[in-house]
Write an enzyme that holds these catalytic residues in place. Structure first.
Site, short mmCIF file in Angstrom:
data_model
loop_
_atom_site.label_atom_id
_atom_site.label_comp_id
_atom_site.label_asym_id
_atom_site.label_seq_id
_atom_site.Cartn_x
_atom_site.Cartn_y
_atom_site.Cartn_z
N HIS A 84 0.84 -1.21 0.00
CA HIS A 84 0.00 0.00 0.00
C HIS A 84 0.87 1.26 0.00
O HIS A 84 0.69 2.15 -0.81
CB HIS A 84 -0.93 0.00 1.22
N ASP A 113 7.03 21.18 -26.78
CA ASP A 113 6.95 19.84 -26.18
C ASP A 113 8.00 19.78 -25.09
O ASP A 113 8.71 20.77 -24.84
CB ASP A 113 7.23 18.75 -27.24
N TRP A 149 7.19 -0.07 3.97
CA TRP A 149 7.70 0.64 2.79
C TRP A 149 9.08 1.24 3.06
O TRP A 149 9.82 1.58 2.15
CB TRP A 149 6.72 1.71 2.30
N SER A 177 12.94 5.55 -13.90
CA SER A 177 11.84 6.29 -14.50
C SER A 177 11.77 7.71 -13.93
O SER A 177 11.68 8.69 -14.68
CB SER A 177 10.53 5.56 -14.25
N SER A 178 11.83 7.81 -12.61
CA SER A 178 11.74 9.15 -11.99
C SER A 178 12.91 10.02 -12.41
O SER A 178 12.74 11.22 -12.66
CB SER A 178 11.76 9.05 -10.47
N HIS A 261 13.72 11.80 3.36
CA HIS A 261 13.12 13.07 3.71
C HIS A 261 12.95 14.01 2.52
O HIS A 261 11.87 14.54 2.34
CB HIS A 261 13.79 13.77 4.89
N GLU A 263 12.41 13.02 -0.31
CA GLU A 263 11.29 12.37 -1.00
C GLU A 263 9.95 12.93 -0.52
O GLU A 263 9.02 13.13 -1.30
CB GLU A 263 11.37 10.86 -0.76
N TYR A 265 9.35 15.88 0.42
CA TYR A 265 9.11 17.17 -0.21
C TYR A 265 8.89 17.03 -1.70
O TYR A 265 8.21 17.87 -2.31
CB TYR A 265 10.25 18.13 0.12
N SER A 276 -0.87 27.18 -5.54
CA SER A 276 -0.51 28.58 -5.77
C SER A 276 -1.00 29.08 -7.13
O SER A 276 -1.00 30.28 -7.38
CB SER A 276 1.01 28.75 -5.71
N HIS A 310 15.47 13.08 11.92
CA HIS A 310 14.31 13.24 12.82
C HIS A 310 13.35 12.05 12.69
O HIS A 310 12.41 11.94 13.46
CB HIS A 310 13.59 14.58 12.60
N HIS A 311 13.59 11.18 11.71
CA HIS A 311 12.81 9.94 11.63
C HIS A 311 13.39 8.88 12.56
O HIS A 311 12.87 7.78 12.63
CB HIS A 311 12.81 9.41 10.20
N THR A 336 7.55 27.07 5.48
CA THR A 336 6.23 26.48 5.25
C THR A 336 5.15 27.44 5.73
O THR A 336 4.12 27.62 5.06
CB THR A 336 6.11 25.12 5.96
N LYS A 339 4.51 30.16 3.29
CA LYS A 339 3.64 29.75 2.19
C LYS A 339 2.17 29.84 2.59
O LYS A 339 1.34 30.41 1.88
CB LYS A 339 3.97 28.32 1.76
N ARG A 458 1.82 1.63 15.09
CA ARG A 458 1.42 1.44 13.70
C ARG A 458 1.81 0.04 13.24
O ARG A 458 2.53 -0.66 13.93
CB ARG A 458 2.04 2.50 12.80
#
Lengths: 533, 189, 387
Positions: A84, A113, A149, A177-178, A261, A263, A265, A276, A310-311, A336, A339, A458
């Site tokens: 998931h 293009d 994950w 791909s990315s 991390h 990722e 963002y 925006s 921080h994770h 943040t 924004k 979790r």
């Protein structure tokens, strides 16, 4: 703007050297190098993956509807949560944003293009294989990946169920791909801007994708590196993460989160860009603080490289390490916040209307901010010891990813559907989609805060009795949210099939080059670049 | 209009060619892939400096303390743990000793292979608090090498160490943990 | 918009009535626990402080948003203003958050420094996570034991039951109870040295505000000093494989006097167990008794992976029914497997008595149609391990 009549000159596509639009059926989609076709492919692929990942989540919520193991074995439950997460992150949110980039970036900067159309075709068409491998592993003897994950070693190496090789291969393909997609975006934005469009004149949407693409180029290779180490540790006897051979399982987490991390963002900066664009359109007022938005986005991107640990506060870090990462993380609240304040200031004393794109954008600002608040709480190391790996964290990242990224994707889809299809979508059906999603998503994720604070970890298939009531409600919210997404499918299909004809610019407050071409956007746009003052 | 063409010419000038940009970006991709692996030695350096995870020296050091600080007494505790699947008995002969910083000490660990097959063991040390790891100096340790034990063989293994004089003053207790792994399959022959 | 408002209200009403109608609602906890230690209370205060600050910021920001949504809407004839930047305002709303953040960082730093001060403990306990149980060893006390989930399988296995009702009846501490809790004294600084035998686990008791990862090969430290004797419950907090949700942590905090009594009891029990082991070596037990004890032991320690049916969960957890080890292999090898483990298989030598190992090996060699007819006695186990 001097571009108002440009679209007329674009209809004579017979004299251009692209022939792919003459192909029909499957071949058109397989061989296409057209940015609009590829954008469409990405968006449909993302939506299919979203429904797939959602179906897995539904099974999770059925299992958690009440205490006791109901329908799945604990090991299969772990496979469900793992796949998931992987599908939603790499299969739904990221490809959806790439789809937006493909469709809109060339049109917004007045390019004919993407800069590298053939690579563009490749970067899309390898994706289905990655996910076929990942989903196919459900039917292998080993079962699907079951280590979360975040695939922490050694659960994913020495103690894995044998799915590690499939998993690593799938991640490698997704990564390639990315990276190709990101290189394409960077080159397009650097080289194909219309004359006169300087960097500081680019729409903020383009800026956010530009910065995101750089982040992707910087961190996806690190992910590729860490999964390669995982592979050699599992199958070739290296000991990167195995203490017995001089390695260290905690190092895995450091390298993973160095990717992980930024990722996060990668999945939220494009959302900032979409919102925006939409809020000013329906406030009929220019975006407040354009340049500070650009600087805020850049500083968030830069800060994302120095907050990864921080994770990992509970892994046993030295005190000053904990302090350093706590302070840096708290610092992210500043750009943040800028924004969010800018969006509110854009709405302030505007002339507001509430079409569905605007509704999703407003919901984004409020609910993303709630996710930001819980993020700030998680940043404080001492309290993080209590929140870490509980449902509080689950609530936090679903607020930023579902009511954040996903809602912005919906907002953008409704906003540009008239441009993509040439038809207006059914507004009242779309409002049903919005309101049912809004209510169910909060029923789904808000009580998770309470569950986490009360102490529910979790990734567990069964829970103690005091968590039963909230889990029941969370599950009901989950089912309702899942069903609500089918309304979106109905809206999109109806819109493709017909509906009121959309004018070139269906939103009176909208600005940008994409609205200067006809709706639906012609197959080739801006073959002659527009001039921007 | 002339301004417009000028701008156009201008922007052509500053824009590098596609292939140049691509080359640079691909270079970044490979550099970052390498950087991922570069993080492995970097992490070790980082651990050495910060004592992250209580990593200690894996090669013996020479005694280099400048005298003994008898004003301080540090409690050093020893604990052991067998990883899954190694049928050994492995424990410290004494659980705890007191040392002064700079003072050299020698302690023994007892190990016995309780199985019927020959096994090569590897003890992995870890010091807590992590901050103290850099001040815990092992001069000679059985953990520097692999420990092959024949079926039923027992042995006493030595550890010679001292605690640095500049151990931060707030640290009064130090714990050294050994986890023992069966590396028979992986051992260097 | 009006239809939207109606469905909002409808949803909210449904939600509220639904919440109120739930019967067990009174027990439900909404907020973080205050806990029973000085540190946990500091953590709770910090949590509340940030929560209040966030709420206040939320009210201001969302208030401004809703204000414009109601008063600056086109349908009310609002004309859009023209402003789109203001350096002064932008500097202001960069500076104010920084001040607020500093206000949060100060108490957070001091709490963190308290939490990381592991020195001067009076009791040291080595905690090891192991798929999927906890092992506690009292430093200097020669007391060590495993702590395993004690909720019976029938209570949580509902797969064949129905959704109607709550499946099988569950007791109050469902999934939060163990056979032997960790026992610590109140009002003394207790230090935990945490590590793991296999994958990463995380030892967490919310009431102590202690959560520390158990990393294989490395030790982590944490400490607590509990004011109030009682029983406190937590769970493993890091995904550690199949039964991650089934390895709870229970800590019994006793007054220092009661703790001393408990320590003496444990020493006596250890001595008794040693005597029993010795005695069991010279007695032979009937096959029926072995099978009975074997089945009970198997269900408690083996069935989670190898399943009550002996079919296992291949490929990770192999079947025992008809397997080489349990039918053709030598008894000594079979005993060694159980005692010492191998690969994913954990060692049970320290967790089970000689008699229990003898019984479980007998059971595995005769149950599910394995019918080898082998009978294993304690003395065989002893002999096998000393060969």
């Amino acid at each position: 703007m001097t571009t108002e009549t440009i679209n007329e000159s674009l209809d004579d596509s017979h004299n251009d050297d692209h022939h792919d639009h003459k192909m029909t059926g499957m071949k058109r989609w397989l061989y296409t190098t057209n940015h609009k076709d590829i954008g469409t492919l990405y968006l449909w692929f993302a939506f299919i993956m979203f429904l797939t990942g959602g179906a897995l989540a539904m099974v999770i919520r059925i299992e958690l509807f009440q205490p006791g193991l109901q329908i799945v074995e604990p090991d299969f439950f772990n496979q469900l949560t793992t796949v998931h997460g992987l599908i939603m992150v790499f299969g739904a949110i990221m490809p959806a944003f790439t789809g937006f980039a493909n469709w809109m970036v060339p049109m917004m900067i007045g390019a004919p293009d993407m800069a590298l159309p053939r690579m563009n075709n490749w970067s899309f068409w390898i994706l289905p294989f990655a996910f076929a491998i990942l989903l196919g592993s459900f039917f292998m003897e080993s079962g699907a990946p079951n280590f979360g994950w975040t695939f922490y070693a050694p659960l994913s190496t020495t103690y894995s169920n044998g799915s590690t090789a499939f998993f690593v291969f799938a991640v490698h393909i997704m990564g390639i791909s990315s990276i190709m997609g990101a290189i394409n975006i960077v080159v397009t934005i650097m080289n194909l801007r219309a004359p006169g469009m300087t960097y500081m004149k680019m729409p903020l949407f383009v800026w956010t994708f530009f910065i995101t693409a750089y982040l992707l180029i910087a961190v996806m290779p690190v992910l590729a590196g860490v999964v390669t180490m995982l592979l050699t540790d599992t199958y070739f006897g290296t000991s990167f993460f195995d203490a017995a051979g001089g390695g260290d399982p905690v190092m895995f987490q450091h390298i993973f989160w160095f990717f992980g991390h930024p990722e996060v963002y990668i999945m939220i900066l494009p959302a900032f860009g979409i919102v925006s664009t939409i809020i000013p359109a329906f406030s009929r007022k220019k975006l407040f603080g354009y340049s500070s938005m650009v600087y805020a986005t850049s500083s968030i991107a830069l800060l994302s490289f120095i907050v990864w640990a921080h994770h990992m506060f509970t892994t046993g870090m030295p005190l000053f390490g904990e302090l350093f990462f706590m302070y840096c993380t708290m610092l992210i609240a500043v750009p943040t916040g800028v924004k969010v304040f800018n969006w509110v200031a854009t709405m302030w004393r505007g002339s507001l209307t509430f079409e569905t794109p605007m509704l999703f954008s407003i919901a984004f600002v409020i609910l993303f901010t709630i996710g930001g608040f819980s993020g700030l709480m998680l940043a404080l190391t001492p309290v993080d010891f209590q929140y870490h790996d509980t449902y509080f964290v689950v609530a936090h990242f679903h607020y930023v990813l579902v009511t954040g990224s996903l809602f912005s994707i919906y907002a953008g889809a409704y906003f540009w559907l008239p441009k993509w299809t040439g038809n207006m979508y059914n507004e009242s059906l779309a409002k049903w989609h919005f309101w049912s999603s809004l209510i169910s998503v909060n029923l789904l994720f808000f009580p998770m805060h309470f569950l986490g604070l009360a102490g529910m970890p979790r990734r567990i298939p069964d829970y103690a009795l005091q968590f039963a009531d909230f889990n029941k409600w969370v599950s009901i919210g989950g089912f309702a949210f899942g069903l609500s997404q089918l309304i979106f499918l109905a809206v999109v299909i109806k819109c493709i099939k017909g509906g009121d004809k959309a004018p070139a610019k269906p939103w009176d407050g909208a600005e940008g080059l994409e609205w200067t071409v006809a709706s639906p956007a012609p197959y080739h746009t801006f073959s002659t670049p527009p001039k921007v003052d | 209009m002339s301004e417009g063409t000028e701008q156009e010419a201008n922007s052509h000038e500053i824009k590098p060619s596609n292939s140049k940009v691509i080359k640079k970006l691909v270079l970044v991709v490979f550099a970052m892939f390498g950087f991922g692996f570069g993080l492995v030695p970097l992490y070790d350096v980082f651990c050495d400096i910060t004592g992250l995870n209580g990593k200690t020296n894996t090669v013996g050091v020479a005694y280099a303390a400048d005298g003994i600080d008898t004003s301080r007494t540090i409690k050093v505790q020893f604990i052991t743990r067998m990883a899954k699947g190694i049928p050994w008995k492995f424990e410290p002969v004494i659980n705890e000793i007191s040392v002064h910083p700079g003072e050299m000490k020698f302690v023994n660990f007892y190990a016995k292979n309780q199985s019927q097959r020959d096994i090569i063991g590897q003890a992995v040390p870890s010091v807590s608090p992590g901050l103290a790891a850099g001040y815990f100096q092992k001069i000679e340790c059985f953990c520097f090498t692999q420990q092959p034990l024949k079926a039923g063989e027992e042995v006493e293994m030595g550890l010679q160490f001292y605690v640095d004089l500049d151990l931060p003053s707030e640290i009064t207790t130090l714990t050294l943990s050994y986890t023992l792994y069966d590396i028979s399959g992986k051992a260097d022959s | 918009m009006s239809r939207g408002n109606q469905s909002w209200l409808m949803g909210a009403w449904l939600f509220i009535t639904g919440l109120l109608s739930s019967s067990a609602w009174a027990d439900t906890q909404l907020n973080l626990t205050k806990g029973v230690t000085a540190v946990s209370r500091e953590v709770y205060d910090l949590h509340m402080l940030v929560l209040y600050i966030c709420t206040a910021i939320g009210i201001v920001v969302f208030g401004a948003m809703f204000w414009s949504m109601f008063f600056h809407r086109k349908s009310k004839g609002a004309k859009a203003a023209d402003f789109h930047e203001s350096t002064k305002v932008e500097i202001l709303w960069t500076a104010i958050p920084i001040v607020i953040l500093i206000a949060m960082a100060v108490p957070a730093t001091s709490t963190l420094i308290d939490m990381e001060n592991n020195d001067d403990s009076e009791v040291t306990i080595q905690i090891t996570g192991s798929q999927w149980k906890w092992h506690y060893k009292y430093f200097d006390q020669n007391i060590e034991y495993y702590s395993v989930l004690s909720t019976p399988r029938e209570e949580y296995e509902n797969q064949n039951g129905s959704f109607a009702g709550n499946g099988n009846a569950k007791n109050d501490n469902y999934l939060l109870e163990v056979d032997k809790p960790l026992v610590i004294p109140a009002n003394k600084k207790v230090r935990f040295l945490i590590t793991s035998d296999d994958v990463i686990h995380s030892w967490w008791i919310p009431a102590f505000a202690v959560k520390q990862d158990a990393n294989p090969g490395f030790i982590n430290e944490a400490w607590t000093n509990v004011d109030i004797p009682g029983v406190y419950r937590g769970q493993c907090a890091e995904l550690c494989g199949k039964d991650h949700g089934f390895m709870p942590i229970v800590v019994e905090v006793k007054s220092p006097e009661d703790y001393e009594v408990w320590l003496n009891e444990q020493h006596a029990l250890t001595a008794q167990a040693a005597d029993a082991e010795k005695a069991s070596l010279s007695t032979s037990i009937s096959k029926e008794e072995l099978m009975q004890l074997g089945e009970a032991t198997y269900m408690a320690h083996c069935a989670a992976c190898h399943q009550p049916t002996g079919l296992g969960l291949p490929p990770t957890f192999p079947a025992l029914k008809g397997s080489v080890v349990a039918t053709q292999g030598s008894i000594a090898d079979h005993i060694s497997f159980v005692q010492n483990g191998k690969g994913m298989m954990p060692p049970f030598g320290k967790q089970l008595s000689l008699k229990e190992i003898a019984a479980v090996v007998t059971y595995e060699r005769n149950a599910w149609g394995n019918d080898t007819g082998d009978i294993v006695q304690s003395s065989d186990v002893k002999a096998a391990s000393e060969e």
